[in-house]
Design an enzyme around this catalytic site. Structure first.
Site, PDB file in Angstrom:
ATOM      1  CG  ASP A 133      -2.275   0.585   0.993  1.00  0.00           C
ATOM      2  OD1 ASP A 133      -2.391   1.420   0.080  1.00  0.00           O
ATOM      3  OD2 ASP A 133      -3.225   0.262   1.734  1.00  0.00           O
ATOM      4  CD  GLU A 169       0.268   4.699  -7.366  1.00  0.00           C
ATOM      5  OE1 GLU A 169      -0.617   4.261  -8.109  1.00  0.00           O
ATOM      6  OE2 GLU A 169       0.623   5.889  -7.338  1.00  0.00           O
ATOM      7  CG  ASP A 192      -9.732   2.081  -0.528  1.00  0.00           C
ATOM      8  OD1 ASP A 192      -8.730   2.024  -1.275  1.00  0.00           O
ATOM      9  OD2 ASP A 192      -9.659   1.936   0.701  1.00  0.00           O
TER      10      ASP A 192
HETATM   11  C1  GLA Z   1      -6.070   1.377   1.691  1.00  0.00           C
HETATM   12  C2  GLA Z   1      -6.226   0.386   0.553  1.00  0.00           C
HETATM   13  C3  GLA Z   1      -7.321  -0.608   0.902  1.00  0.00           C
HETATM   14  C4  GLA Z   1      -6.986  -1.314   2.201  1.00  0.00           C
HETATM   15  C5  GLA Z   1      -6.775  -0.294   3.318  1.00  0.00           C
HETATM   16  C6  GLA Z   1      -6.228  -0.931   4.576  1.00  0.00           C
HETATM   17  O1  GLA Z   1      -7.208   2.190   1.820  1.00  0.00           O
HETATM   18  O2  GLA Z   1      -6.500   1.044  -0.648  1.00  0.00           O
HETATM   19  O3  GLA Z   1      -7.475  -1.556  -0.145  1.00  0.00           O
HETATM   20  O4  GLA Z   1      -5.845  -2.099   2.018  1.00  0.00           O
HETATM   21  O5  GLA Z   1      -5.838   0.695   2.919  1.00  0.00           O
HETATM   22  O6  GLA Z   1      -6.003  -0.002   5.602  1.00  0.00           O
END
Ligand code: GLA
Length: 387
Positions: A133, A169, A192
């Protein structure tokens, strides 16, 4: 393909990821029960063969005296090696999560400066997959992002264990342009994805949660960058969350989940289930387990679909398949039902006899030469295979 990218993802990776349902509430019990459920439901036989632990698996306030990450002993009392063995014995691969900064998104220790040490630890546990991440790292500095991901890619390769490397990312620094070259097998292309048709404003994050309708356009823009061993990752599936996951969004209708699944399939996105498969309901199973639909995603040519035409509020996308047929999706993005006529020449076909099969209903629906009439409900996707 560059020499760096091992051929670990000839078709888009499939599996399950803990985040969308469990967030920080992950544990070895959840993972074991999920492995068992993936088998008893038949999901594993459909190809969902990775089990990925997302954020929040480690002790939050630091490393041990040797500088190693510590699996949280309350969540994982038997340790990660025992869990990896359990999952491997059932025929799955196991994935883990870290972040290219000091801390993960959830505030747990990240791997910046510990790349080799962490990669070695994961290798010693038998981990097969890393989701890496980018929280708490500098945004809009592409050179820095490339540097951080390169360092982890090198550390993974140095272990001599095969790691599928999944970059997260969110597309800010155009990973579609460089992730493959540094050994990445898949890269997120957006923030997300939420359990929602439209984007939703997230007050706490001061940013938008991405809705399915927007993801569809991102997939179209980036289609030419995906292919065997390097895939545009549209994010984990929200199919089956029904508003109950720990990522909010309010949930979607059955037809919206069907469109979500259809477009992830057409775009050759990795398919990582996010719902609680221990409690999967029949309508969710019908979307996740339609083998004719999954075959489109897993087709050996690995060519992501793209939009060829818009008719009214309907998007027409096509995807060339290894058996010389084509997959066609017709998605009504508007809020009223549409009656359209799909013309052979709009999808690049001659006006010779051809058979259209509806993959969701698994019926041969028409022999046609010139055009095919279709009724498409609001937010529905009709998925066709045309020979
Ligand atoms: C980010 C990622 C998610 C998840 C969260 C975990 O938001 O994009 O897919 O992995 O972190 O904290």
């Amino acid at each position: 393909m560059t020499a760096l990218t091992k051929q670990l993802a000839p078709t888009p990776p499939m599996g399950w990821n803990s985040w969308n349902t469990f967030g920080h509430n992950i544990s070895e019990t959840v993972v074991r029960e999920t492995a068992d459920a993936l088998i008893s439901t038949g999901l594993k036989d459909c190809g969902y063969n990775h089990i990925v632990l997302d954020d929040c698996w480690s002790v939050k306030d630091g490393r041990d005296k040797n500088g190693d990450l510590i699996a949280d002993p309350e969540k994982f009392p038997n340790g990660m090696k025992a869990l990896a063995d359990y999952v491997h014995n059932k025929g799955f691969k196991i994935g883990i999560y870290s972040d290219a900064a000091e801390k993960t998104c959830g505030g747990y220790p990240g791997s910046l400066g510990f790349e080799e040490q962490d990669a070695n630890l994961w290798a010693s546990w038998g981990i097969d997959f890393l989701k890496y991440d980018y929280c708490n790292a500098p945004l809009y500095d592409q050179a820095e992002a490339i540097k951080r991901y390169t360092r982890m890619g090198e550390a993974l390769r140095k272990t001599k264990r095969d790691f599928l490397f999944s970059l997260c990312e969110w597309g800010n620094q155009s990973p579609h342009l460089w992730a493959r070259n540094i050994g990445g097998h898949m890269w997120r292309v957006s923030g997300d994805v939420f359990d929602s048709w439209i984007n939703i404003w997230m007050k706490d994050w001061k940013s938008y949660g991405i809705g399915i309708d927007v993801s569809i356009d991102i997939a179209n823009d980036l289609h030419s960058y995906g292919g065997p061993n390097g895939w545009n990752d549209l994010d984990m599936l929200v199919v089956g969350l029904k508003g109950k996951g720990q990522i909010s969004g309010g949930g979607m209708s059955f037809l919206e989940y069907q469109t979500h699944m259809s477009m992830w399939v057409m775009a050759c996105s990795p398919l990582m289930i996010g719902c609680d498969v221990r409690k999967m309901e029949a309508d969710t199973a019908s979307l996740l387990m339609n083998r004719e639909v999954l075959d489109i995603n897993q087709d050996s040519l690995g060519i992501p679909a793209s939009r060829v035409k818009q008719i009214g509020t309907c998007d027409i996308w096509t995807k060339r398949l290894a058996d010389s047929s084509i997959a066609v999706s017709v998605t009504n993005r508007g809020s009223r039902g549409e009656d359209i006529s799909l013309k052979a020449r709009d999808i690049g076909l001659l006006e010779t006899p051809k058979l259209a099969r509806n993959l969701w209903t698994q019926e041969d629906i028409a022999d046609f030469k010139v055009e095919l009439p279709l009724r498409v409900e609001p937010h529905e996707t009709i998925l066709l295979k045309i020979n």
